[in-house]
Design an enzyme around this catalytic site. Sequence first.
Site, PDB file in Angstrom:
ATOM      1  CE  LYS A  12     -31.346  56.074  35.107  1.00 49.72           C
ATOM      2  NZ  LYS A  12     -31.073  57.503  35.442  1.00 49.72           N
ATOM      3  N   GLY A 100     -25.210  57.624  36.474  1.00 46.27           N
ATOM      4  CA  GLY A 100     -26.594  58.041  36.140  1.00 46.27           C
ATOM      5  C   GLY A 100     -27.180  57.456  35.137  1.00 46.27           C
ATOM      6  N   GLY A 104     -26.753  49.434  37.245  1.00 45.26           N
ATOM      7  CA  GLY A 104     -26.891  48.575  38.397  1.00 45.26           C
ATOM      8  C   GLY A 104     -28.627  48.046  38.333  1.00 45.26           C
ATOM      9  CB  SER A 105     -31.544  49.946  38.078  1.00 48.94           C
ATOM     10  OG  SER A 105     -31.269  50.625  39.325  1.00 48.94           O
ATOM     11  CG  ASP A 138     -33.995  54.708  38.453  1.00 43.26           C
ATOM     12  OD1 ASP A 138     -34.783  55.189  38.629  1.00 43.26           O
ATOM     13  OD2 ASP A 138     -32.726  55.120  38.303  1.00 43.26           O
TER      14      ASP A 138
END
Length: 286
Positions: A12, A100, A104-105, A138
């Site tokens: 993202k 960023g 991981g999210s 997130d």
Amino acid sequence: MTVTLTLPSPAKLNLFLHINGRRDDGYHELQTLFQFLDYGDELSFTLRDDDQLALEPSLPGVPDEDNLIIRAARLLAAHSDKAVPGVTIAINKRLPMGGGLGGGSSNAATVLLALNHLWQLDLEIDTLASLGLQLGADVPVFVRGTAAWAEGVGEILTPAMPPEDWFVVLKPSCDINTAKIFSQEGLTRDTPRIKIAPAFEGDASRYRNDCEDVVCRLYPEVRKSLDWLSQFGPARLTGTGACIFGRFPTESAARIIWESKPSGIKGFVAKGVNHSPLHKKLTELK
């Protein structure tokens, strides 16, 4: 018969990031616009004959028990009201850690959606997003799979449709600690709230990343990459970095800039998409 499911775990971008204040619990109130990229990690899930949850390969410096992939699997298994089989999760890691880009999210969200499918739990998206929020602010946007205007700590989501442009994403050679950035006294924390509006229409100066000045001061590599990419149009930090991005109207325009980048800088070219590649793949399975 061995059952294996392979799914994307997309990146993202925070197309902008405004920090509006700090709450009593230490978390920051923010406004941001999330958009997915058609680029990211890939996770493969193979059901096992036992009840073990295994990750292959382990990520360097991250114990499996702390990895969001295993934590998401354990959280979903604990939430289930029936016994579920174990699973081996293989990861093809393409996204830089600490960039960023939400790697991981995104991984955690892919686990929740994949195992909801493989374990035939039939949980609603709202339930999965609520579980995801326990893992990180997130995670819900990746679970829901739609580009979104986000408020609160990032968990209050409103679907959005920013232009699906092409991006050059650069990863300077540094790792950034998010907690360190948010603890800096010089961080802007009083940006006035704005109303939901189509991204970058009208006065583009209204949109920025409030972490950018602090990150550039602490990490000269980010400033150097940002200055270089800014020669070709507006460039911005995503999240707390270290990745920066510039947007371009066509793939060819983005690739021309990519080919001219300074040596030693990693990154990629990708298209912004408002519907997650993960959800598109899951829809094909139905």
